[in-house]
Design a protein around this motif. Structure first.
Motif, PDB file in Angstrom:
ATOM      1  N   THR A  67       0.832  -1.211   0.000  1.00  0.00           N
ATOM      2  CA  THR A  67       0.000   0.000   0.000  1.00  0.00           C
ATOM      3  C   THR A  67       0.860   1.252   0.000  1.00  0.00           C
ATOM      4  OG1 THR A  67      -1.752  -1.169   1.177  1.00  0.00           O
ATOM      5  CG2 THR A  67      -1.810   1.242   1.222  1.00  0.00           C
ATOM      6  N   ALA A  68       1.878   1.237   0.855  1.00  0.00           N
ATOM      7  CA  ALA A  68       2.780   2.394   0.901  1.00  0.00           C
ATOM      8  C   ALA A  68       3.584   2.514  -0.387  1.00  0.00           C
ATOM      9  CB  ALA A  68       3.711   2.269   2.098  1.00  0.00           C
ATOM     10  N   LEU A  69       3.961   1.378  -0.969  1.00  0.00           N
ATOM     11  CA  LEU A  69       4.720   1.394  -2.217  1.00  0.00           C
ATOM     12  C   LEU A  69       3.888   2.012  -3.342  1.00  0.00           C
ATOM     13  CD1 LEU A  69       7.280   0.611  -3.743  1.00  0.00           C
ATOM     14  CD2 LEU A  69       6.291  -1.656  -4.124  1.00  0.00           C
ATOM     15  N   LYS A  70       2.614   1.597  -3.417  1.00  0.00           N
ATOM     16  CA  LYS A  70       1.729   2.177  -4.429  1.00  0.00           C
ATOM     17  C   LYS A  70       1.571   3.676  -4.210  1.00  0.00           C
ATOM     18  CE  LYS A  70      -1.186  -1.857  -5.455  1.00  0.00           C
ATOM     19  NZ  LYS A  70      -2.577  -2.383  -5.435  1.00  0.00           N
ATOM     20  N   ARG A  71       1.407   4.047  -2.938  1.00  0.00           N
ATOM     21  CA  ARG A  71       1.222   5.455  -2.638  1.00  0.00           C
ATOM     22  C   ARG A  71       2.425   6.265  -3.097  1.00  0.00           C
ATOM     23  NH1 ARG A  71       1.337   5.384   2.639  1.00  0.00           N
ATOM     24  NH2 ARG A  71      -0.762   4.475   2.766  1.00  0.00           N
ATOM     25  N   MET A  72       3.617   5.707  -2.904  1.00  0.00           N
ATOM     26  CA  MET A  72       4.825   6.403  -3.338  1.00  0.00           C
ATOM     27  C   MET A  72       4.810   6.635  -4.851  1.00  0.00           C
ATOM     28  SD  MET A  72       8.694   5.089  -3.724  1.00  0.00           S
ATOM     29  CE  MET A  72       8.121   4.337  -5.235  1.00  0.00           C
ATOM     30  N   TRP A  73       4.432   5.600  -5.597  1.00  0.00           N
ATOM     31  CA  TRP A  73       4.396   5.733  -7.051  1.00  0.00           C
ATOM     32  C   TRP A  73       3.310   6.712  -7.476  1.00  0.00           C
ATOM     33  CZ3 TRP A  73       8.060   4.912 -10.215  1.00  0.00           C
ATOM     34  CH2 TRP A  73       8.985   3.884 -10.010  1.00  0.00           C
ATOM     35  N   TYR A  74       2.152   6.666  -6.836  1.00  0.00           N
ATOM     36  CA  TYR A  74       1.071   7.600  -7.166  1.00  0.00           C
ATOM     37  C   TYR A  74       1.537   9.044  -6.982  1.00  0.00           C
ATOM     38  CZ  TYR A  74      -2.082   3.536  -6.734  1.00  0.00           C
ATOM     39  OH  TYR A  74      -2.693   2.321  -6.871  1.00  0.00           O
ATOM     40  N   GLU A  75       2.240   9.277  -5.869  1.00  0.00           N
ATOM     41  CA  GLU A  75       2.707  10.634  -5.585  1.00  0.00           C
ATOM     42  C   GLU A  75       3.720  11.092  -6.627  1.00  0.00           C
ATOM     43  OE1 GLU A  75       4.174  10.387  -1.635  1.00  0.00           O
ATOM     44  OE2 GLU A  75       2.189  10.394  -0.688  1.00  0.00           O
ATOM     45  N   LYS A  76       4.616  10.177  -7.000  1.00  0.00           N
ATOM     46  CA  LYS A  76       5.619  10.538  -7.998  1.00  0.00           C
ATOM     47  C   LYS A  76       4.962  10.819  -9.352  1.00  0.00           C
ATOM     48  CE  LYS A  76       9.963   8.784  -6.392  1.00  0.00           C
ATOM     49  NZ  LYS A  76      10.515  10.113  -6.662  1.00  0.00           N
ATOM     50  N   ILE A  77       4.003   9.984  -9.720  1.00  0.00           N
ATOM     51  CA  ILE A  77       3.294  10.212 -10.981  1.00  0.00           C
ATOM     52  C   ILE A  77       2.571  11.553 -10.946  1.00  0.00           C
ATOM     53  CG2 ILE A  77       1.361   9.407 -12.395  1.00  0.00           C
ATOM     54  CD1 ILE A  77       2.204   6.525 -11.612  1.00  0.00           C
ATOM     55  N   LYS A  78       1.905  11.828  -9.829  1.00  0.00           N
ATOM     56  CA  LYS A  78       1.174  13.091  -9.682  1.00  0.00           C
ATOM     57  C   LYS A  78       2.113  14.280  -9.771  1.00  0.00           C
ATOM     58  CE  LYS A  78      -2.500  15.546  -8.639  1.00  0.00           C
ATOM     59  NZ  LYS A  78      -3.656  15.620  -9.554  1.00  0.00           N
ATOM     60  N   ASP A  79       3.226  14.210  -9.056  1.00  0.00           N
ATOM     61  CA  ASP A  79       4.178  15.327  -9.058  1.00  0.00           C
ATOM     62  C   ASP A  79       4.698  15.604 -10.461  1.00  0.00           C
ATOM     63  OD1 ASP A  79       3.836  15.577  -6.365  1.00  0.00           O
ATOM     64  OD2 ASP A  79       5.693  14.535  -5.809  1.00  0.00           O
ATOM     65  N   ASN A  80       5.064  14.528 -11.165  1.00  0.00           N
ATOM     66  CA  ASN A  80       5.685  14.722 -12.474  1.00  0.00           C
ATOM     67  C   ASN A  80       4.685  15.121 -13.544  1.00  0.00           C
ATOM     68  OD1 ASN A  80       8.738  13.908 -12.490  1.00  0.00           O
ATOM     69  ND2 ASN A  80       7.720  12.542 -11.043  1.00  0.00           N
ATOM     70  N   THR A  81       3.481  14.579 -13.521  1.00  0.00           N
ATOM     71  CA  THR A  81       2.478  15.010 -14.496  1.00  0.00           C
ATOM     72  C   THR A  81       2.067  16.454 -14.228  1.00  0.00           C
ATOM     73  OG1 THR A  81       0.764  13.977 -13.118  1.00  0.00           O
ATOM     74  CG2 THR A  81       1.551  12.727 -15.008  1.00  0.00           C
ATOM     75  N   THR A  82       2.024  16.856 -12.953  1.00  0.00           N
ATOM     76  CA  THR A  82       1.683  18.243 -12.619  1.00  0.00           C
ATOM     77  C   THR A  82       2.722  19.205 -13.168  1.00  0.00           C
ATOM     78  OG1 THR A  82       0.522  17.564 -10.601  1.00  0.00           O
ATOM     79  CG2 THR A  82       1.243  19.860 -10.739  1.00  0.00           C
ATOM     80  N   GLU A  83       4.013  18.867 -12.962  1.00  0.00           N
ATOM     81  CA  GLU A  83       5.080  19.728 -13.473  1.00  0.00           C
ATOM     82  C   GLU A  83       5.080  19.747 -15.003  1.00  0.00           C
ATOM     83  OE1 GLU A  83       7.181  21.800 -11.867  1.00  0.00           O
ATOM     84  OE2 GLU A  83       5.858  21.329 -10.182  1.00  0.00           O
ATOM     85  N   SER A  84       4.850  18.582 -15.610  1.00  0.00           N
ATOM     86  CA  SER A  84       4.827  18.509 -17.076  1.00  0.00           C
ATOM     87  C   SER A  84       3.655  19.295 -17.636  1.00  0.00           C
ATOM     88  CB  SER A  84       4.739  17.044 -17.523  1.00  0.00           C
ATOM     89  OG  SER A  84       5.848  16.315 -17.040  1.00  0.00           O
ATOM     90  N   LEU A  85       2.519  19.264 -16.932  1.00  0.00           N
ATOM     91  CA  LEU A  85       1.345  20.009 -17.374  1.00  0.00           C
ATOM     92  C   LEU A  85       1.622  21.508 -17.396  1.00  0.00           C
ATOM     93  CD1 LEU A  85      -1.624  20.102 -18.185  1.00  0.00           C
ATOM     94  CD2 LEU A  85      -2.234  20.021 -15.767  1.00  0.00           C
ATOM     95  N   LYS A  86       2.380  21.984 -16.408  1.00  0.00           N
ATOM     96  CA  LYS A  86       2.727  23.405 -16.386  1.00  0.00           C
ATOM     97  C   LYS A  86       3.499  23.782 -17.651  1.00  0.00           C
ATOM     98  CE  LYS A  86       2.984  23.798 -11.318  1.00  0.00           C
ATOM     99  NZ  LYS A  86       3.876  24.044 -10.158  1.00  0.00           N
ATOM    100  N   THR A  87       4.453  22.925 -18.021  1.00  0.00           N
ATOM    101  CA  THR A  87       5.235  23.186 -19.231  1.00  0.00           C
ATOM    102  C   THR A  87       4.346  23.160 -20.461  1.00  0.00           C
ATOM    103  OG1 THR A  87       7.169  22.175 -18.208  1.00  0.00           O
ATOM    104  CG2 THR A  87       7.196  22.411 -20.603  1.00  0.00           C
ATOM    105  N   ALA A  88       3.434  22.185 -20.518  1.00  0.00           N
ATOM    106  CA  ALA A  88       2.532  22.076 -21.661  1.00  0.00           C
ATOM    107  C   ALA A  88       1.625  23.299 -21.760  1.00  0.00           C
ATOM    108  CB  ALA A  88       1.690  20.803 -21.544  1.00  0.00           C
TER     109      ALA A  88
END
Length: 716
Positions: A595-616
């Motif tokens: 559960t914690a492992l999934k949460r870590m990946w979810y957070e990383k995906i969220k962080d990176n898509t958010t930053e990429s969206l800003k660039t887009a």
């Protein structure tokens, strides 16, 4: 009725004497009018004349090459390379189940060679070094290596030239021809393999004189149709406008009929015709203009006929003909040859070649001259407006009050256009919302992928005695996920760039149409002021050609910690594991907190898509604002061009009466000469119009209803 018949009737090819005379005349026209434009530009230093000079220089270079391009266009994995191989009857171009083509190959018809590949390969000691390969298998392997290199390095490779006979033209060569053409194999617009290669493809498509558009039978009635139509809509307006001259539609893979969606041969033609007429009404393509084929069956058949098939290819064709259980001893060579001949006819490929390649060959002079004439007329319209405006202003002499009124009227036109542009404010908002939707869907896809990937990695749920052993397994799993996420992110980025590119082209088209009435208003205002309303030619705004490079999302660095630099990821995972990623039991065993492992990946995906969206978002806003600014600047440039021309002419007229008279006499001479040139060009435009070719009316198509065999196939 007479006009309609005249429009649809094919103009017969002109004789060599006709072509040579017209070709020479166009050369003389360019030799005379390019220096005239350069002299007037020096005299006036007008921005319009700079554009005219550049256009005539490009036209002169094209005139000297005496060659035009036929581009094969299709979505990825629609069988383009197989299609072109079938035209040559050999597997020169690599074609596999994975996307293959990543560099542009120009095929030049040469019946005197059986395949010769030439490409640049500079060395430190010889920057102009070229490599030549003349073996079919080695050509295939070399192109495969080049494609792999282009995809791996994301670098532009030089275009390769492949000389080989096109079987439909086997008994014809360009030696005594008026001009020549080459056929280009291009990466699919939806998967060029590398960003820089996609840019090459767009440049090619924006300069191609003829396009053979290949649709995939297996992708009809699917979501891929949207991509097909999007690509077709984004083609240059001149190709859509002159479809009856330079655009052909083929539907490949009809060997899949009755295995997919129930469309038979005629049903496919009717469905594609209705689809295109519904989605792109200006095309108006009737069913008889759709050319269904099976490139694979044609290629395999021709390799058997020409005795160039490999053992595997021979096995493939015999399995198609006689079923999977066929035995060589049961089918003598004569029976195989007879069956192959029938299969080639049923592929309808020779018939398609007769309607496309043979027609292009017979009308190559018309196509080339028509292309030159269209470009020349467009450039001369700019020069025409400059010359007539200058003459009229010098004839009127000075009238400061009227000039002030003219400048005020022109300024008001610009103000009204700027006010009207507020309607485009929602364009940026809609584009941003679309980008957000794409990222939101992509983020959901990634989180679902992580769930599925972790569920499939059963060994991470196991209990381990050694913490190092468990860490190693966990690191391996996370490294695998990082690699796969990286692949998905790269693919998403490319698809988003392509989609944004085409959406921007749609905005360009809409904005250009919106601007046109204001451009016409400027011309009308100047014409009325100078009493030359009927003498000025309408000008059309064309945005600078976009390339995929303009839509490259620079987001790779933002996601590198997650998707590229796995050492950083592993270090972070170690820290997380030692602080709670492992559940410590009384017997010193270790397991994973999934559960914690999934949460870590979810957070990383969220962080990176958010930053990429800003660039887009920044890219979208930047490009749309550039579009609006480009339209504003062009209108201002037209206004300034007229204003500067008139003002300078009035000053010159005021300085010296003798010079004014001589200048008007010189302008009269140029205008009279230009009038004759434009009249001649329009006459040539009518004479060299090649009519409605897409219906398949070719010089030798009297048996259009039955399959046709190419000269080479007949000979065999």
């Amino acid at each position: 009725r007479d006009r309609k018949q005249q429009h649809t009737r094919c103009t017969p090819p002109h004789t060599s004497m006709d072509y040579n005379a017209v070709y020479s005349w166009i050369g003389e026209f360019l030799e005379e009018w390019l220096p005239i434009t350069q002299v007037e530009k020096q005299h006036e230093n007008n921005a319009f004349l700079c554009d005219c000079e550049r256009g005539l220089q490009v036209l002169q270079a094209k005139h000297r090459t005496k060659c035009f391009n036929v581009a094969l266009v299709a979505l990825c994995k629609s069988g383009k390379s197989t299609f072109l191989n079938a035209m040559m009857g050999r597997s020169y171009l690599p074609s596999t189940n994975a996307p293959e083509t990543a560099c542009i190959v120009r095929v030049k018809h040469n019946p005197k060679v059986n395949g010769k590949l030439t490409y640049a390969s500079p060395t430190p000691t010889n920057p102009n070094n070229k490599v030549t390969i003349e073996d079919a298998q080695q050509i295939n392997q070399a192109l495969h290596r080049m494609n792999s290199e282009a995809r791996a390095t994301n670098q532009i490779l030089p275009e390769a030239i492949l000389e080989a006979p096109l079987l439909a033209l086997a008994d014809r060569s360009f030696d005594s021809s008026k001009t020549s053409f080459d056929v280009s194999d291009t990466p699919g617009p939806n998967e060029a393999g590398a960003d820089v290669v996609r840019e090459q493809v767009e440049i090619l498509l924006n300069t191609a004189d003829v396009i053979l558009y290949i649709m995939d039978y297996t992708k009809l009635k699917t979501a891929e149709e949207t991509k097909i139509l999007t690509r077709l809509r984004s083609m240059r307006p001149d190709l859509l406008k002159d479809l009856h001259k330079r655009l052909f539609i083929a539907v490949n893979k009809i060997d899949q009929i009755k295995k997919r969606h129930g469309l038979d041969f005629n049903g496919t033609k009717e469905y594609v015709s209705e689809l295109l007429q519904r989605e792109i009404p200006e095309l108006q393509i009737s069913p008889d203009r759709i050319l269904p084929v099976s490139a694979e069956h044609a290629l395999l058949s021709r390799q058997i006929i020409n005795n160039t098939a490999t053992a595997n290819e021979r096995e493939d064709i015999c399995s198609i003909l006689f079923g999977q259980e066929w035995e060589p001893e049961d089918f003598p060579e004569e029976r195989i040859q007879t069956a192959v001949g029938r299969l080639l006819k049923k592929s309808y490929f020779p018939e398609m070649e007769e309607k496309v390649l043979s027609f292009i060959f017979e009308h190559q002079g018309n196509i080339f001259i028509s292309s030159l004439v269209g470009d020349a007329l467009r450039h001369l319209s700019v020069l025409n407006n400059f010359l007539r405006t200058t003459r009229a202003a010098m004839q009127q002499r000075d009238n400061e009050g009227a000039i002030a009124k003219l400048n005020s009227d022109l300024k008001n036109i610009k103000v009204k256009f700027d006010e009207a542009l507020t309607e485009f404010n929602n364009t940026e908002k809609k584009m941003s919302q679309w980008v957000e939707q794409q990222f939101s869907k992509f983020e959901n896809q990634l989180t679902s992928f992580v769930d599925e990937e972790l569920a499939s990695e059963a060994h991470i749920f196991r209990v381990h005695e050694s913490v190092d052993q468990h860490k190693a397994i966990l690191n391996e799993v996370n490294s695998t996920i990082a690699d796969k996420l990286g692949e998905r992110f790269t693919q998403f980025r490319k698809e988003l760039e392509i989609a944004a590119y085409y959406r921007q082209k749609d905005i360009f088209d809409t904005l250009a149409k919106y601007l046109q009435p204001f451009l016409d208003s400027v011309g009308d205002t100047v014409g009325k002021f100078l009493c030359i309303e009927d003498e000025l030619m309408s000008t059309e705004f064309q945005f600078p050609e976009l390339s995929m490079h303009h839509f490259r999302l620079n987001i790779d660095n933002q996601i590198s910690a997650l998707l590229v630099a796995k050492t950083s990821l592993v270090k972070m995972i170690k820290g997380w594991c030692t602080k709670g990623g492992l559940v410590l039991g009384s017997d010193m065993q270790y397991t994973t907190n999934v559960t914690a492992l999934k949460r870590m990946w979810y957070e990383k995906i969220k962080d990176n898509t958010t930053e990429s969206l800003k660039t887009a978002h920044y890219m979208v806003k930047d490009k749309i604002r550039e579009s609006l600014q480009a339209a504003e600047d062009y209108l201002q440039r037209v206004i300034d061009g007229y204003s500067q021309t008139i003002t300078k002419a009035l000053i010159e007229a005021r300085d010296c009466e003798e010079r004014r008279i001589k200048r008007i006499e010189h302008l009269n001479t140029l205008i009279d000469k230009e009038r004759d040139v434009i009249s001649k060009l329009r006459e040539l435009e009518r004479d060299f119009c090649i009519g409605d070719v897409a219906a398949g009316a070719s010089p030798s198509s009297s048996n259009a209803g039955s399959p046709v065999v190419s000269p080479a196939d007949k000979h065999k």
